[in-house]
Write a protein that holds these residues in place. Structure first.
Motif, PDB file in Angstrom:
ATOM      1  N   ALA A 255      73.931  34.247  16.753  1.00  0.00           N
ATOM      2  CA  ALA A 255      74.013  33.339  17.901  1.00  0.00           C
ATOM      3  C   ALA A 255      73.067  33.803  18.999  1.00  0.00           C
ATOM      4  O   ALA A 255      72.820  35.004  19.164  1.00  0.00           O
ATOM      5  CB  ALA A 255      75.442  33.285  18.425  1.00  0.00           C
ATOM      6  N   SER A 256      72.523  32.862  19.752  1.00  0.00           N
ATOM      7  CA  SER A 256      71.664  33.223  20.881  1.00  0.00           C
ATOM      8  C   SER A 256      72.491  33.884  21.973  1.00  0.00           C
ATOM      9  O   SER A 256      73.716  33.743  22.030  1.00  0.00           O
ATOM     10  CB  SER A 256      70.967  31.974  21.434  1.00  0.00           C
ATOM     11  OG  SER A 256      71.924  31.045  21.915  1.00  0.00           O
ATOM     12  N   SER A 257      71.818  34.614  22.862  1.00  0.00           N
ATOM     13  CA  SER A 257      72.535  35.347  23.925  1.00  0.00           C
ATOM     14  C   SER A 257      73.266  34.420  24.879  1.00  0.00           C
ATOM     15  O   SER A 257      74.230  34.826  25.527  1.00  0.00           O
ATOM     16  CB  SER A 257      71.546  36.226  24.700  1.00  0.00           C
ATOM     17  OG  SER A 257      70.521  35.429  25.273  1.00  0.00           O
ATOM     18  N   ASP A 258      72.835  33.153  24.934  1.00  0.00           N
ATOM     19  CA  ASP A 258      73.497  32.192  25.833  1.00  0.00           C
ATOM     20  C   ASP A 258      74.430  31.252  25.084  1.00  0.00           C
ATOM     21  O   ASP A 258      74.880  30.233  25.632  1.00  0.00           O
ATOM     22  CB  ASP A 258      72.465  31.381  26.611  1.00  0.00           C
ATOM     23  CG  ASP A 258      71.511  30.589  25.713  1.00  0.00           C
ATOM     24  OD1 ASP A 258      71.536  30.818  24.481  1.00  0.00           O
ATOM     25  OD2 ASP A 258      70.733  29.769  26.235  1.00  0.00           O
ATOM     26  N   PHE A 259      74.752  31.571  23.840  1.00  0.00           N
ATOM     27  CA  PHE A 259      75.646  30.721  23.057  1.00  0.00           C
ATOM     28  C   PHE A 259      76.981  30.579  23.782  1.00  0.00           C
ATOM     29  O   PHE A 259      77.579  31.563  24.226  1.00  0.00           O
ATOM     30  CB  PHE A 259      75.868  31.323  21.675  1.00  0.00           C
ATOM     31  CG  PHE A 259      76.720  30.477  20.771  1.00  0.00           C
ATOM     32  CD1 PHE A 259      76.142  29.556  19.902  1.00  0.00           C
ATOM     33  CD2 PHE A 259      78.110  30.570  20.795  1.00  0.00           C
ATOM     34  CE1 PHE A 259      76.919  28.761  19.067  1.00  0.00           C
ATOM     35  CE2 PHE A 259      78.901  29.793  19.961  1.00  0.00           C
ATOM     36  CZ  PHE A 259      78.306  28.888  19.096  1.00  0.00           C
ATOM     37  N   THR A 260      77.457  29.359  23.865  1.00  0.00           N
ATOM     38  CA  THR A 260      78.706  29.073  24.591  1.00  0.00           C
ATOM     39  C   THR A 260      79.578  28.134  23.768  1.00  0.00           C
ATOM     40  O   THR A 260      79.092  27.143  23.206  1.00  0.00           O
ATOM     41  CB  THR A 260      78.413  28.423  25.954  1.00  0.00           C
ATOM     42  OG1 THR A 260      77.561  29.283  26.713  1.00  0.00           O
ATOM     43  CG2 THR A 260      79.699  28.188  26.733  1.00  0.00           C
ATOM     44  N   PHE A 290      78.067  37.255  16.440  1.00  0.00           N
ATOM     45  CA  PHE A 290      78.470  36.920  17.815  1.00  0.00           C
ATOM     46  C   PHE A 290      78.730  38.178  18.652  1.00  0.00           C
ATOM     47  O   PHE A 290      79.410  38.095  19.676  1.00  0.00           O
ATOM     48  CB  PHE A 290      79.736  36.063  17.791  1.00  0.00           C
ATOM     49  CG  PHE A 290      79.545  34.704  17.193  1.00  0.00           C
ATOM     50  CD1 PHE A 290      79.074  33.649  17.956  1.00  0.00           C
ATOM     51  CD2 PHE A 290      79.828  34.470  15.855  1.00  0.00           C
ATOM     52  CE1 PHE A 290      78.902  32.381  17.409  1.00  0.00           C
ATOM     53  CE2 PHE A 290      79.663  33.219  15.288  1.00  0.00           C
ATOM     54  CZ  PHE A 290      79.181  32.175  16.066  1.00  0.00           C
ATOM     55  N   CYS A 293      79.258  38.439  22.590  1.00  0.00           N
ATOM     56  CA  CYS A 293      79.104  37.070  23.100  1.00  0.00           C
ATOM     57  C   CYS A 293      80.265  36.757  24.046  1.00  0.00           C
ATOM     58  O   CYS A 293      81.357  36.385  23.611  1.00  0.00           O
ATOM     59  CB  CYS A 293      79.050  36.078  21.942  1.00  0.00           C
ATOM     60  SG  CYS A 293      78.788  34.371  22.445  1.00  0.00           S
ATOM     61  N   LYS A 294      80.036  36.898  25.332  1.00  0.00           N
ATOM     62  CA  LYS A 294      81.110  36.729  26.323  1.00  0.00           C
ATOM     63  C   LYS A 294      81.462  35.269  26.565  1.00  0.00           C
ATOM     64  O   LYS A 294      82.518  34.967  27.135  1.00  0.00           O
ATOM     65  CB  LYS A 294      80.707  37.379  27.658  1.00  0.00           C
ATOM     66  CG  LYS A 294      80.222  38.816  27.549  1.00  0.00           C
ATOM     67  CD  LYS A 294      81.269  39.744  26.968  1.00  0.00           C
ATOM     68  CE  LYS A 294      80.773  41.185  26.963  1.00  0.00           C
ATOM     69  NZ  LYS A 294      81.703  42.099  26.278  1.00  0.00           N
ATOM     70  N   ASN A 295      80.569  34.370  26.145  1.00  0.00           N
ATOM     71  CA  ASN A 295      80.824  32.947  26.373  1.00  0.00           C
ATOM     72  C   ASN A 295      81.488  32.256  25.188  1.00  0.00           C
ATOM     73  O   ASN A 295      81.587  31.028  25.174  1.00  0.00           O
ATOM     74  CB  ASN A 295      79.509  32.238  26.711  1.00  0.00           C
ATOM     75  CG  ASN A 295      78.976  32.642  28.073  1.00  0.00           C
ATOM     76  OD1 ASN A 295      79.750  32.862  29.007  1.00  0.00           O
ATOM     77  ND2 ASN A 295      77.668  32.764  28.180  1.00  0.00           N
ATOM     78  N   LEU A 296      81.926  33.043  24.214  1.00  0.00           N
ATOM     79  CA  LEU A 296      82.768  32.507  23.150  1.00  0.00           C
ATOM     80  C   LEU A 296      84.204  32.741  23.594  1.00  0.00           C
ATOM     81  O   LEU A 296      84.689  33.873  23.618  1.00  0.00           O
ATOM     82  CB  LEU A 296      82.473  33.219  21.829  1.00  0.00           C
ATOM     83  CG  LEU A 296      83.218  32.705  20.586  1.00  0.00           C
ATOM     84  CD1 LEU A 296      82.946  31.235  20.348  1.00  0.00           C
ATOM     85  CD2 LEU A 296      82.828  33.522  19.367  1.00  0.00           C
ATOM     86  N   CYS A 317      83.528  40.498  21.805  1.00  0.00           N
ATOM     87  CA  CYS A 317      83.764  39.137  22.339  1.00  0.00           C
ATOM     88  C   CYS A 317      85.073  39.155  23.125  1.00  0.00           C
ATOM     89  O   CYS A 317      86.124  38.707  22.648  1.00  0.00           O
ATOM     90  CB  CYS A 317      83.824  38.127  21.203  1.00  0.00           C
ATOM     91  SG  CYS A 317      82.270  37.928  20.302  1.00  0.00           S
TER      92      CYS A 317
END
Length: 435
Positions: A255-260, A290, A293-296, A317
């Motif tokens: 996932a990209s660093s901005d994955f949300t 992921f 990935c803080k936006n998951l 996460c």
């Protein structure tokens, strides 16, 4: 005879000390037996044992069988993923030698020795401080014929694992400081409890485990980058792996660093291809897909199509609060089978619902998979088999339930309780079993 002597003297190199004769040699394919009256120490170029740089010294201990001790290496010795040329030294003095022992302090402080080390089946003893302070950074694999490893043999190194799993005759006698630091020790399954209770070894209790089954490689399929919205996310992109030979199946790669995404289900999605739209099923989540990935956020759910969650897939996460695994409904939809090391470490799993239910398809859980979760009850009541694990579930270094407050493990019936209790690792949880 005169010619033979002259040829031999051409490759001699005088060394300090009381040794009667010292030779310098390089590699050759000719392998006659050395004369019985030659008993010396010799220095050889490392090409004779498939190393990268420097030289080494052998002491001949049995001319009849061409046996020798590897006694020392030069200061510039260098080798990576070294296997001692399977213990055989072939030289241009027309002899072939067999290494049967590694002498005291042979590789001590040898920083040029890197990666993994394989001790071949010819070597029976490893001397005191033989690899102490060496630059080894991988695994040390011990052969099935080893007879003794002396004290401090691998002390002060950064090796990950001392692998004794091939040595199945009996437990190996412990030597003081055989390993130090965080090094794990792999042992045969049938000797696990003996190692954990034997004098000396018992002090390494939490580091002694059965060698895990090898992890199959991730598929080498074609890579494609798609928008997060395609898999029901809200922002960013994700790389997937897919293959024309496995139509309709894919792995999530990174996932990209901005994955949300919020409350995400991993299952089916539709992807546009050169031939039109195609329905895809996610069958696996790749290593570190992921990670951090803080936006998951919120709840995540895995459909039965997902069979593997690889190492560190969701590690860090910290905004995931719950996970759900759907039970398979058909023979072709097998459900999650493998959850690898650190898969959900550092998440807030079970912070609302403190029970984690695993589906009947699960076969293996890796080290630290649920470390630091908020789980209080582990529900295995759907299972009719024992899950494969690699250590005490609560081991602070390796347990898949490390640093959790699990106080109950639900099993299907008394028969399953008996099976889990008799397992070398699950037995540590026997007071928590209920049905």
């Amino acid at each position: 005879m005169k010619k033979r002597i002259l040829n031999f003297l051409k490759c001699t190199l005088p060394l300090a000390g009381t040794i009667s004769l010292i030779g310098v040699a390089s590699c050759s394919e000719n392998k006659p037996v050395p004369p019985s009256d030659v008993k010396v120490k010799k220095v050889f170029d490392v090409s004779c044992i498939n190393a990268d740089k420097g030289s080494f010294t052998l002491e001949i201990i049995n001319n009849k069988n061409n046996e020798c001790i590897l006694t020392s290496v030069s200061n510039d010795f260098a080798a990576e993923d070294f296997n001692f040329n399977d213990g055989i030294v072939s030289t241009n003095d027309e002899f072939e030698y067999t290494i049967t022992s590694i002498g005291d302090e042979c590789f001590k402080d040898c920083l040029g020795l890197k990666g993994n080390i394989t001790i071949p089946h010819t070597i029976k003893t490893i001397g005191k401080s033989a690899f102490m302070g060496a630059g080894i950074t991988g695994n040390v694999i011990i052969n099935e014929n080893i007879e003794s490893i002396d004290e401090s043999a691998f002390a002060n190194t950064k090796i990950d694992v001392l692998d004794l799993s091939k040595y199945t005759k009996h437990i190996l006698k412990y030597a003081k400081d055989i390993v130090t630091g965080s090094t794990l020790v792999y042992v045969p399954t049938n000797f696990l409890n003996e190692y954990k209770t034997a004098e000396g070894w018992k002090d390494l209790d939490s580091k002694i485990i059965v060698k895990p089954d090898p992890i199959p490689p991730q598929p080498e399929w074609a890579k494609k980058t798609i928008n997060a919205q395609i898999i029901h996310g809200s922002y960013g992109t994700i790389d997937i792996l897919y293959s024309d030979n496995q139509p309709g199946k894919c792995w999530l790669l990174k996932a990209s660093s901005d994955f949300t995404a919020v409350d995400l289900t991993f299952g089916k999605f539709t992807m546009n291809t050169s031939t039109g739209s195609q329905e895809m099923q996610i069958v696996g989540i790749c290593d570190e897909c992921f990670k951090d990935c803080k936006n998951l956020r919120g709840w995540i759910q895995f459909s039965p199509s997902v069979k593997e969650i690889r190492k560190d897939a969701f590690n860090g996460c910290s905004n995931i609060v719950s996970i759900e695994f759907k039970n398979p409904t058909t023979a072709f939809n097998q459900g999650i089978q493998d959850i690898y090391a650190n898969a959900f470490k550092g998440t807030k799993v079970n912070s609302y619902i403190r029970t984690q239910k695993l589906p009947k398809s699960i076969k293996h859980i890796g080290n630290n998979a649920f470390e630091n979760s908020f789980m209080e009850t582990l529900d295995l009541s759907a299972l009719d088999h024992v899950i494969s694990i690699n250590s005490n579930p609560f081991d602070p270094n390796n347990g898949f339930l490390a640093n959790t407050k699990v106080s109950k493990i639900l099993l299907r019936d008394q028969e399953m309780i008996d099976k889990y209790t008799s397992n070398a690792y699950w037995t540590f949880c026997k007071d928590l079993f209920a049905c």
